[in-house]
Scaffold this motif. Structure first.
Motif, PDB file in Angstrom:
ATOM      1  N   GLY A 115       1.182  -0.862   0.101  1.00  0.00           N
ATOM      2  CA  GLY A 115      -0.414   0.034   0.245  1.00  0.00           C
ATOM      3  C   GLY A 115       0.760   1.256   0.261  1.00  0.00           C
ATOM      4  O   GLY A 115       0.632   2.128  -0.200  1.00  0.00           O
ATOM      5  N   LEU A 118       2.751   1.975  -3.585  1.00  0.00           N
ATOM      6  CA  LEU A 118       1.165   2.025  -4.251  1.00  0.00           C
ATOM      7  C   LEU A 118       0.592   3.721  -4.093  1.00  0.00           C
ATOM      8  O   LEU A 118       0.859   4.144  -5.010  1.00  0.00           O
ATOM      9  CB  LEU A 118      -0.034   1.180  -3.609  1.00  0.00           C
ATOM     10  N   LEU A 119       1.292   3.954  -2.586  1.00  0.00           N
ATOM     11  CA  LEU A 119       1.325   5.929  -2.355  1.00  0.00           C
ATOM     12  C   LEU A 119       2.451   6.392  -3.068  1.00  0.00           C
ATOM     13  O   LEU A 119       1.690   7.897  -3.059  1.00  0.00           O
ATOM     14  CB  LEU A 119       0.266   5.995  -0.665  1.00  0.00           C
ATOM     15  N   PRO A 147      -4.968   4.565  -4.918  1.00  0.00           N
ATOM     16  CA  PRO A 147      -4.247   3.829  -3.617  1.00  0.00           C
ATOM     17  C   PRO A 147      -4.652   4.018  -1.775  1.00  0.00           C
ATOM     18  O   PRO A 147      -4.772   3.325  -1.252  1.00  0.00           O
ATOM     19  CB  PRO A 147      -2.475   4.083  -3.678  1.00  0.00           C
ATOM     20  N   SER A 381     -13.025   2.431  -6.024  1.00  0.00           N
ATOM     21  CA  SER A 381     -12.150   1.527  -5.822  1.00  0.00           C
ATOM     22  C   SER A 381     -12.311   1.453  -4.219  1.00  0.00           C
ATOM     23  O   SER A 381     -12.580   0.835  -2.973  1.00  0.00           O
ATOM     24  CB  SER A 381     -10.514   2.550  -5.252  1.00  0.00           C
TER      25      SER A 381
END
Length: 409
Positions: A115, A118-119, A147, A381
């Motif tokens: 995660g 992704l950020l 994300p 999302s």
């Protein structure tokens, strides 16, 4: 020697019978089916919220979709995309439900690191997609990935696993508090770079809540709360954009066509709805007056079309869902399943906090934030991760029920 079921009943009174559907007395026949091992009431409330959201997203987006070149002037543009998100979310939920909680615990740290990656990736020029000045999405061809939504679930899993691993030193500032604080500060910095203040608030609130429920020292907890409040005050003080949001929230009518435009029209929608609403599909505010009517301000359209009664029904459904998630967590704790208990209560905190903020914003009780209404607002999302989180919650309850029947989780 008392059975696990009797132990749980001793700790929670009639909890074993309350969670029923094959667990309490008279349920032996029904317990043979897979569905009887699931919390049917929880599933129905979640499905109803998802379906009501689908209807209201369509109702609130028709005018915008018909009048926008971006959508190809198709009235059902957002309906089709939201329905597709629900279908994908349902498939993802089924897959997630098959994964035992022990596996989630084993991969909590790798998922958290994924995660974070992704950020970071979303901030890379040429990769992250920018909309209205915010760079929060990674294009995936036919859809976009946000994300920060995935990080909400990963942060819960990581905070729960961290609390279990560090249980013996949770009272220590250096060993128990600092490592988690550093991780959350880094995640918060990445989120504020996007910027996504709403996701930052939710993730920090959930992570701190899980640490507190897991046994964080009370002095550390209250010290952390004071630190966070001071940090938020500084973030607002040194950001003209955030200061304007605070000013607009406190008196939207002073600049109803400027910084108070969105909130003033949300309040008008609430006022027009009165007790029973103007009727499904009859909202005027969604006709290019209220921005983000199908996302952040969906509740305002619900209030206008379904009235005070409709809003109260939605609030009660979210309240019941949050309360049930906390109960599932307490049952897992009674069964000495600390990780599962903290995950369930983390999901409860996530749904409760985000719902509270979104509703507070719509009603003018909180400053405007870019947060959707969980399970209901448009957003691929968000819907996907909401469904995954509910599947994890149902998995915790499923394993609780099996253990109380003397079976393997």
């Amino acid at each position: 020697m008392p059975s696990v079921a009797s132990t749980v009943q001793g700790k929670f009174g009639k909890t074993a019978r309350f969670t029923g559907f094959g667990i309490g007395s008279g349920g032996a026949g029904r317990a043979s089916s897979r569905f009887s091992e699931l919390d049917e009431a929880l599933l129905w409330v979640a499905v109803l919220l998802l379906l009501i959201g689908l209807v209201m997203v369509y109702s609130s987006s028709i005018a915008f979709a018909e009048g926008s070149k971006f959508t190809g002037y198709r009235a059902n543009y957002f309906l089709i995309r939201h329905a597709a998100s629900l279908a994908i979310g349902a498939i993802a939920a089924w897959v997630v439900f098959q994964v035992p909680m022990a596996v989630w615990q084993r991969f909590a740290l790798p998922l958290f690191l994924f995660g974070v990656a992704l950020l970071v990736l979303v901030l890379v020029p040429g990769i992250g997609r920018s909309v209205n000045g915010a760079q929060r999405w990674i294009p995936l061809g036919i859809s976009n990935l946000q994300p920060s939504e995935l990080m909400k679930l990963f942060a819960i899993l990581y905070a729960a696993d961290y609390t279990v691993r560090k249980a013996a030193v949770m009272h220590s500032f250096k060993q128990g508090f600092m490592p988690m604080a550093i991780a959350m500060v880094f995640v918060g910095w990445l989120l504020l770079r996007e910027p996504d203040m709403g996701a930052f608030v939710v993730i920090v609130a959930v992570a701190v809540g899980v640490l507190f429920l897991g046994g964080m020292n009370a002095r550390l907890f209250f010290g952390l709360i004071l630190f966070l409040l001071a940090s938020f005050a500084l973030l607002i003080m040194f950001s003209e954009y955030r200061r304007q949001r605070i000013v607009g929230f406190m008196d939207p009518w002073s600049d109803a066509y400027g910084k108070g435009y969105q909130l003033s029209h949300a309040l008008i929608a609430f006022g027009r709805g009165e007790w029973f609403g103007v009727g499904l599909g009859n909202s005027l505010e969604k006709l290019f007056y209220l921005p983000e009517a199908h996302t952040d301000f969906l509740l305002a359209v619900i209030a206008e079309e379904l009235g005070f009664v409709g809003v109260i029904v939605i609030i009660l459904m979210f309240f019941w869902l949050t309360r049930r998630a906390f109960e599932i967590g307490r049952q897992a704790l009674a069964l000495e399943r600390t990780f599962a208990a903290l995950v369930a209560q983390g999901v409860a905190l996530w749904i409760g906090v985000q719902t509270l903020i979104n509703m507070g914003v719509n009603m003018g009780l909180l400053p405007t934030k870019g947060l959707t209404l969980p399970l209901m607002s448009f957003g691929g999302s968000g819907i996907l991760v909401n469904c995954m989180a509910l599947a994890v919650l149902v998995r915790v309850d499923y394993e609780n029920r099996r253990l109380m029947r003397g079976l393997k989780a």
